[in-house]
Design a protein around this motif. Structure first.
Motif, PDB file in Angstrom:
ATOM      1  N   ASN A  88      -1.282 -50.874  -3.164  1.00 32.71           N
ATOM      2  CA  ASN A  88      -1.536 -50.872  -4.618  1.00 32.71           C
ATOM      3  C   ASN A  88      -2.059 -49.518  -5.070  1.00 32.71           C
ATOM      4  O   ASN A  88      -1.638 -48.965  -6.088  1.00 32.71           O
ATOM      5  CB  ASN A  88      -2.591 -51.920  -4.968  1.00 32.71           C
ATOM      6  N   ASN A  89      -3.023 -49.015  -4.285  1.00 37.02           N
ATOM      7  CA  ASN A  89      -3.657 -47.759  -4.687  1.00 37.02           C
ATOM      8  C   ASN A  89      -2.660 -46.602  -4.662  1.00 37.02           C
ATOM      9  O   ASN A  89      -2.677 -45.723  -5.515  1.00 37.02           O
ATOM     10  CB  ASN A  89      -4.839 -47.453  -3.766  1.00 37.02           C
ATOM     11  N   PHE A  92      -0.608 -46.963  -7.643  1.00 34.99           N
ATOM     12  CA  PHE A  92      -1.445 -46.591  -8.784  1.00 34.99           C
ATOM     13  C   PHE A  92      -1.495 -45.067  -8.917  1.00 34.99           C
ATOM     14  O   PHE A  92      -1.307 -44.514  -9.995  1.00 34.99           O
ATOM     15  CB  PHE A  92      -2.858 -47.147  -8.570  1.00 34.99           C
ATOM     16  N   PHE A 242      -8.544 -42.861  -6.853  1.00 40.33           N
ATOM     17  CA  PHE A 242      -9.260 -43.678  -5.883  1.00 40.33           C
ATOM     18  C   PHE A 242     -10.676 -44.023  -6.337  1.00 40.33           C
ATOM     19  O   PHE A 242     -11.357 -44.802  -5.715  1.00 40.33           O
ATOM     20  CB  PHE A 242      -9.332 -42.940  -4.537  1.00 40.33           C
ATOM     21  N   VAL A 245     -12.455 -47.409 -11.061  1.00 37.20           N
ATOM     22  CA  VAL A 245     -12.038 -48.811 -11.005  1.00 37.20           C
ATOM     23  C   VAL A 245     -12.731 -49.635 -12.086  1.00 37.20           C
ATOM     24  O   VAL A 245     -12.532 -50.847 -12.154  1.00 37.20           O
ATOM     25  CB  VAL A 245     -12.324 -49.432  -9.618  1.00 37.20           C
ATOM     26  N   LEU A 262      -7.667 -52.372  -6.240  1.00 35.59           N
ATOM     27  CA  LEU A 262      -7.535 -51.057  -5.619  1.00 35.59           C
ATOM     28  C   LEU A 262      -8.559 -50.943  -4.501  1.00 35.59           C
ATOM     29  O   LEU A 262      -9.481 -51.760  -4.392  1.00 35.59           O
ATOM     30  CB  LEU A 262      -7.738 -49.946  -6.647  1.00 35.59           C
ATOM     31  N   LEU A 263      -8.431 -49.890  -3.704  1.00 38.59           N
ATOM     32  CA  LEU A 263      -9.260 -49.749  -2.511  1.00 38.59           C
ATOM     33  C   LEU A 263     -10.748 -49.800  -2.840  1.00 38.59           C
ATOM     34  O   LEU A 263     -11.512 -50.539  -2.215  1.00 38.59           O
ATOM     35  CB  LEU A 263      -8.909 -48.434  -1.807  1.00 38.59           C
TER      36      LEU A 263
END
Lengths: 309, 380
Positions: A88-89, A92, A242, A245, A262-263
């Motif tokens: 996902n990240n 993204f 990263f 969020v 996300l991560l």
């Protein structure tokens, strides 16, 4: 006497100057101390603790943390959610970075020209940057609301049915990406605007006389001269991809079924919702390693292509 | 580079060019004719509109009114790249991220000239300007003079019929500037293009140009050959701008009785202009008595400050013949060295036979054979 005997002069100097030197040395360290204390307290010690924690088990109740070696990393490799949020990240990052950079260059080129109301447009482009991401997410939550949100109202006018962009696994991540682009492009625009204004207008004029059109001037003059900015912006964009969020909390909470997680959001959930601090530390180490690799990679990749003044 | 590859330079004609920025008029009905293949300098103090005029010729700036004609074509509304001209900027405007070679062939690439042709032309231009060893360097690794040559190379490689230059030498040191003056002139002669050259330096204009267009406050003061500009300035501005130190302008009234008679003979209030180098210590009858108030020794010659009547004047004399400060010297001026200007408008007053006019009004002027203004010879 000082210079005349082998060995002796050196010892002589050290003896004579030693009190002086050590006092300077102490003064130097004293001056550095406050900054050093803070950087160790808030950056280096937590980082090292995190790495150490990733090799330990999570302490629970009466059971203290134990050294477990690479157990946490083995668990990570076998964790489908980790791979899901990592992919996902990456999507993204791929979705936000190129688009927000392209958009910011386009906006900078536009507001670099002289026209009536230029400052107003500049301000409008920059506004999303000033707003906190939480506030931005709330605005967009209204846009996305099924049934009576802005998007559905506009689509409804054309006879389109209800949509649930945030609630469907296929579109949730895309919806988050759009919000991030909206938030970031204006910020990057400021850097590109500064870069554009540092380029002497004579360069474009010289190119025009030599028969270059607008696109050629951009491709062969403007864009190459903005490369240092592009490097800076892209590194920031990767880190932001990263790091940011906040909007996920408001918009989707990572769902549905981790489709928009996300991560960093996963790290938050693991560490502070499930209190699995050791696994959270492991995820954090992986993320830091990834970011470090990206930054180094970008410097190497771009370095040959960037012209610094 | 063989001359055959170059078309002959084309003529430039500017017809009543006007440029306005809101309320300010930068150029006011400027009309200039530039002969094909000639070297024309646009000269004037900063802010006189000469650079704006050049940019209008280049097509980088639209004129508010008037026509730009190049050769036979009216190019007033044509974009810059369709006017068949090249330009050298004051800042050189080299592309900092491209090598010297890429900078020079930039225009050929944008116009789709094939690689072998580009390479051949690049070699010729690099040879012509002595840039062979620098082709792979970036502009930042070049000295000012070398950057200047690269800018020249970019301008001449396309073999255009017109080249525009905007104060190209102003960033070089004095010595290099002198060398480049000679080289630029030789290059222009060899390649045969028409040169329009903006400068605020009268020495550059006078030494290089076939025609000097002297501008002031958005108007053309005088367009003439360098010799004509020096010998017959059309206005008091031209008289003071050309020549170092500038021409002495003395109100006729300050000259006493003879001045009054001169004004009566001409029928208007006038200023008399005399160049410092046209005044000589008198051997026979004196034209003026000058009270000496100061003197500067410059080696070969000396500048003497003083007053004729009430008017301050400067005189240039040979270095060995400095008069004493505080005394008076008798000076003579040849009739041909008198310039008469209308005191109101500043325009030159035509004096068909200056010698007899001055004789009639009571000036005792020197006859032929005045001493050379700058002389190292000691008279025995």
């Amino acid at each position: 006497m000082r210079a005349g005997h082998d060995g002796l002069p050196v010892a002589f100097f050290v003896q004579e100057d030693a009190p002086m030197l050590s006092r300077q040395w102490i003064h130097g360290w004293l001056l550095l101390l406050p900054a050093l204390a803070f950087i160790f307290l808030f950056t280096h010690i937590p980082a090292i603790t995190t790495i150490w924690n990733s090799f330990q088990s999570t302490p629970r109740g009466r059971r203290p943390a134990q050294f477990v070696g690479l157990d946490n990393y083995e668990r990570l490799i076998g964790d489908p959610v980790f791979w899901k949020v990592l992919v996902n990240n990456l999507w993204f990052a791929l979705g936000t970075i190129p688009v927000s950079i392209a958009l910011s260059i386009a906006m900078a080129l536009f507001v670099n020209r002289a026209f009536a109301g230029r400052s107003l447009v500049r301000m409008a482009y920059f506004t999303p940057t000033v707003l906190p991401l939480i506030a931005v997410a709330n605005i967009w939550l209204f846009f996305y609301t099924p049934g009576f949100g802005l998007i559905d109202q506009v689509l409804g006018a054309f006879g389109h049915g209800q949509t649930n962009l945030l609630g469907s696994p296929d579109t949730a991540l895309g919806a988050i990406i759009v919000v991030s682009i909206w938030k970031e492009a204006g910020f990057f625009m400021i850097f590109y605007l500064a870069a554009l204004q540092a380029i002497p207008p004579q360069l474009a004029e010289a190119a025009r006389i030599e028969g270059a059109g607008g696109w050629t001037i951009f491709r062969r003059i403007t864009f190459p001269l903005m490369m240092p900015t592009t490097l800076f912006v892209s590194i920031n964009a990767v880190i932001n991809a990263f790091r940011l969020v906040d909007h996920i909390f408001i918009l989707t909470g990572g769902g549905p079924d981790n489709a928009s997680s996300l991560l960093l959001y996963y790290i938050y959930e693991t560490s502070f919702r499930y209190w699995d601090t050791a696994y959270g530390a492991t995820l954090t180490v992986v993320m830091l390693a990834l970011l470090g690799l990206f930054a180094i990679g970008q410097f190497f990749l771009f370095d040959r292509k960037v012209h610094y003044k | 580079m063989s001359p055959r590859s170059f078309p002959r330079g084309r003529a430039i004609r500017l017809e009543s060019i006007v440029k306005r920025w809101d309320d300010t008029v930068a150029l006011d009905e400027v009309g200039i004719d530039v002969a094909p293949g000639s070297f024309t300098a646009l000269l004037g103090p900063s802010g006189c509109g000469k650079s704006t005029l050049l940019r209008i010729v280049a097509g980088l700036e639209p004129a508010s009114a008037g026509r730009v004609v190049i050769g036979e074509d009216d190019v007033t509304t044509r974009p810059a790249d369709k006017r068949d001209l090249s330009m050298v900027f004051q800042s050189y405007a080299l592309f900092p991220h491209l090598s010297v070679a890429e900078n020079i062939v930039f225009g050929l690439r944008t116009r789709g000239v094939k690689r072998p042709e580009r390479q051949a032309r690049l070699e010729r231009v690099a040879h012509l300007l002595g840039l062979e060893a620098l082709l792979e360097r970036k502009p930042a690794a070049l000295s000012g003079g070398q950057q200047q040559r690269v800018a020249l190379g970019r301008a001449v490689i396309a073999e255009r019929s017109i080249c525009l230059m905007d104060e190209p030498l102003s960033n070089l040191d004095a010595k290099l500037r002198q060398t480049m003056r000679t080289e630029l002139r030789a290059l222009q002669r060899e390649l045969g293009f028409t040169m329009l050259y903006v400068t605020h330096d009268q020495v550059e204009a006078i030494t290089m140009a076939d025609q000097v267009v002297l501008m002031n406050a958005g108007r053309v003061e005088q367009a003439a050959t360098p010799g004509e500009l020096y010998e017959r300035p059309a206005t008091t501005f031209a008289a003071r701008f050309i020549g170092t130190p500038p021409m002495n302008l003395i109100p006729a009234a300050a000259l006493g009785e003879v001045g009054v008679r001169l004004e009566r003979a001409l029928g208007l209030a006038v200023q008399v202009g005399i160049r410092p180098e046209a005044m000589h210590p008198a051997r026979g009858a004196a034209t003026f008595e000058m009270a000496v108030t100061g003197a500067e020794y410059l080696g070969a010659d000396a500048l003497v400050q003083g007053r004729i009547g009430e008017a301050p004047v400067q005189m240039r004399v040979p270095g060995h013949a400095m008069p004493e400060v505080g005394g008076t010297v008798a000076m003579s001026v040849a009739a041909d060295d008198f310039h008469v200007f209308d005191a109101g408008t500043g325009a030159r007053v035509a004096t068909p036979d200056p010698a007899s006019l001055l004789a009639r009004t009571g000036f005792s002027v020197a006859t032929q054979g005045a001493e050379a203004p700058i002389s190292n010879q000691r008279t025995p």
